[in-house]
Design an enzyme around this catalytic site. Sequence first.
Site, short mmCIF file in Angstrom:
data_model
loop_
_atom_site.label_atom_id
_atom_site.label_comp_id
_atom_site.label_asym_id
_atom_site.label_seq_id
_atom_site.Cartn_x
_atom_site.Cartn_y
_atom_site.Cartn_z
N GLU A 48 -55.12 143.75 4.00
CA GLU A 48 -55.20 143.44 2.72
C GLU A 48 -55.43 144.56 1.78
O GLU A 48 -54.53 144.83 0.64
CB GLU A 48 -56.14 142.25 2.13
CG GLU A 48 -55.33 140.92 2.80
CD GLU A 48 -53.92 140.67 2.31
OE1 GLU A 48 -53.31 140.95 1.15
OE2 GLU A 48 -53.27 139.71 2.95
N TYR A 131 -57.75 139.58 -6.39
CA TYR A 131 -56.50 139.03 -5.50
C TYR A 131 -56.98 139.15 -3.83
O TYR A 131 -56.83 138.26 -3.21
CB TYR A 131 -55.48 139.85 -5.57
CG TYR A 131 -54.58 139.78 -4.35
CD1 TYR A 131 -53.71 138.82 -4.01
CD2 TYR A 131 -54.33 140.96 -3.30
CE1 TYR A 131 -52.99 138.90 -2.89
CE2 TYR A 131 -54.01 140.91 -2.07
CZ TYR A 131 -53.16 139.72 -1.84
OH TYR A 131 -52.22 139.61 -0.48
N ASP A 149 -50.55 137.78 -6.70
CA ASP A 149 -49.93 138.94 -6.70
C ASP A 149 -48.80 139.11 -7.48
O ASP A 149 -48.19 138.36 -8.05
CB ASP A 149 -50.07 139.70 -5.08
CG ASP A 149 -48.93 139.08 -4.35
OD1 ASP A 149 -48.24 137.81 -4.86
OD2 ASP A 149 -48.34 139.77 -3.52
#
Length: 351
Positions: A48, A131, A149
Amino acid sequence: MRDSGEFDVSGALLDWYDRHAREMPWRVAPADRAAGVMPDPYRIWLSEVMLQQTTVAAVRDYFVRFTNRWPTVKALAAAPDDQVMGEWAGLGYYARARNLLKCARVVAEQHGGTFPDTYDALLNLPGIGPYTAAAISAIAFDRPETVLDGNVERVMARLYDIHDPLPGSKPQLKEHAAALTPFTRPGDYAQAVMDLGATICTPKSPACGICPVQAPCAARAAGTQSDLPRKTPKKPKPTRYGHVYIAQGDNGAFLMERRPDKGLLGGMLGWPGSEWSDGPSDAPPFPCEWRELPGEVRHTFTHFHLILRIWTATLPVGWSHDDLIVMEKHAFRPSDLPTVMRKAYDLWRST
DNA sequence: GAGACGTGGGC
DNA sequence: TGCCCAAGTCT
């Protein structure tokens, strides 16, 4: 889960994901996930962070190299800074790599090497924002957090035909995204919406004909999908100019610098050089017999264009300088350089 | 809130 | 070619 009328949007996206989930080195396939396999939070976190503002295609090889070299968060926490920065070189946004190490060391030292599993605890870690906290919580721990996102923003703007421009419309888009987030399989659902945005509900020429949620899509009905989401116009990029100096000793050693942690290319290896200014600068090199190479390096950063002239010289024996590094030939790897510095090296090498 | 912060691919 | 864009965060 109701605000698209009778159509079950999250159910349709999960069905689509079960059939079309893309393979990724950090991902647990939906069938395996259904059999009870949980992802490794370390790998989800690493992926991520790498995926922030970066495409899956660009991340894939970096992720494999990182996890081969540092299989656990404790291993990464124990790694020297320059090795991690070198492994990140070329991926961009180097503050991510500095925060990655900070975060790994906090998790290793203060959490016993185990990632926290809640949104709030994750949000407190370096390099983890709204996020990423939601993504790790949802994907690694299957908690019903809402990821927002660029993909999800686009999908929501189109599903509900939102014409207000980003970033002002973000709260509105987040509300829609939250309303759709299911309490069953929230991790797979988060990946499903993002996959949809990346492969079907694309910024240009969305493939509405094969979209699993075309039926309830308001923009599709109105024909506005290609204009959404609207964004506030961005400023033009100025052009800056500078010089870099590549000096090599008889033994093949290079004179280099480690850039300060703050600012552009922070923490990365590079060639010494002038400031990058608005006009063609004429900054003198440090004393040496410098020769200017033909050609130039052109590079574009997020907020300016850069044109670099390259100078070269032979390093006198025994040269040393505070703030500069003598990089022995065997220790020099072009792949440790950020791209703009590697471009300068490539031009130097080709002459 | 707006600007800083990288890079490569697609059109 | 040049512009847009990508699974954002930090200040």
